[in-house]
Design a protein around this motif. Sequence first.
Motif, mmCIF file in Angstrom:
data_model
loop_
_atom_site.group_PDB
_atom_site.id
_atom_site.type_symbol
_atom_site.label_atom_id
_atom_site.label_comp_id
_atom_site.label_asym_id
_atom_site.label_seq_id
_atom_site.Cartn_x
_atom_site.Cartn_y
_atom_site.Cartn_z
ATOM 1 N N THR A 65 0.832 -1.202 0.000
ATOM 2 C CA THR A 65 0.000 0.000 0.000
ATOM 3 C C THR A 65 0.866 1.251 0.000
ATOM 4 N N MET A 66 1.922 1.247 0.795
ATOM 5 C CA MET A 66 2.809 2.407 0.848
ATOM 6 C C MET A 66 3.522 2.613 -0.485
ATOM 7 N N SER A 67 3.964 1.525 -1.128
ATOM 8 C CA SER A 67 4.650 1.671 -2.406
ATOM 9 C C SER A 67 3.692 2.174 -3.484
ATOM 10 N N GLU A 68 2.433 1.734 -3.440
ATOM 11 C CA GLU A 68 1.442 2.225 -4.405
ATOM 12 C C GLU A 68 1.160 3.707 -4.182
ATOM 13 N N GLU A 69 1.092 4.141 -2.923
ATOM 14 C CA GLU A 69 0.859 5.551 -2.631
ATOM 15 C C GLU A 69 2.025 6.400 -3.110
ATOM 16 N N VAL A 70 3.247 5.911 -2.951
ATOM 17 C CA VAL A 70 4.428 6.641 -3.421
ATOM 18 C C VAL A 70 4.396 6.761 -4.941
ATOM 19 N N GLU A 71 4.048 5.685 -5.636
ATOM 20 C CA GLU A 71 3.971 5.721 -7.100
ATOM 21 C C GLU A 71 2.906 6.712 -7.564
ATOM 22 N N GLN A 72 1.762 6.713 -6.896
ATOM 23 C CA GLN A 72 0.691 7.628 -7.285
ATOM 24 C C GLN A 72 1.094 9.071 -7.044
#
Length: 86
Positions: A65-72
């Motif tokens: 979830t954290m990596s997806e938020e960083v990508e977004q």
Amino acid sequence: MKRKLIPPFLMLFAGAFTSITMWLLHYETNKMLLILLGVLVLFYIIGCLLKWMLDLFDKQNEVLTMSEEVEQSEEREAGEGEPANS
């Protein structure tokens, strides 16, 4: 979290089921207590493993979830920096 109660509840449920079953089958007291001790230890270990696995899954989900938020957020920042073509 509430997961710290999983091992004792699993152990007590298995112990109650085993005790009632052995009582209905008229086991000797010494034999019944030895079997019950084994069941309690075994199901406590199983409960601890289950709790550990659920905690591990949560940690993995948090990292994803954290990596997806960083990508977004990186995509939004890159999109804001580009000039609009009109």
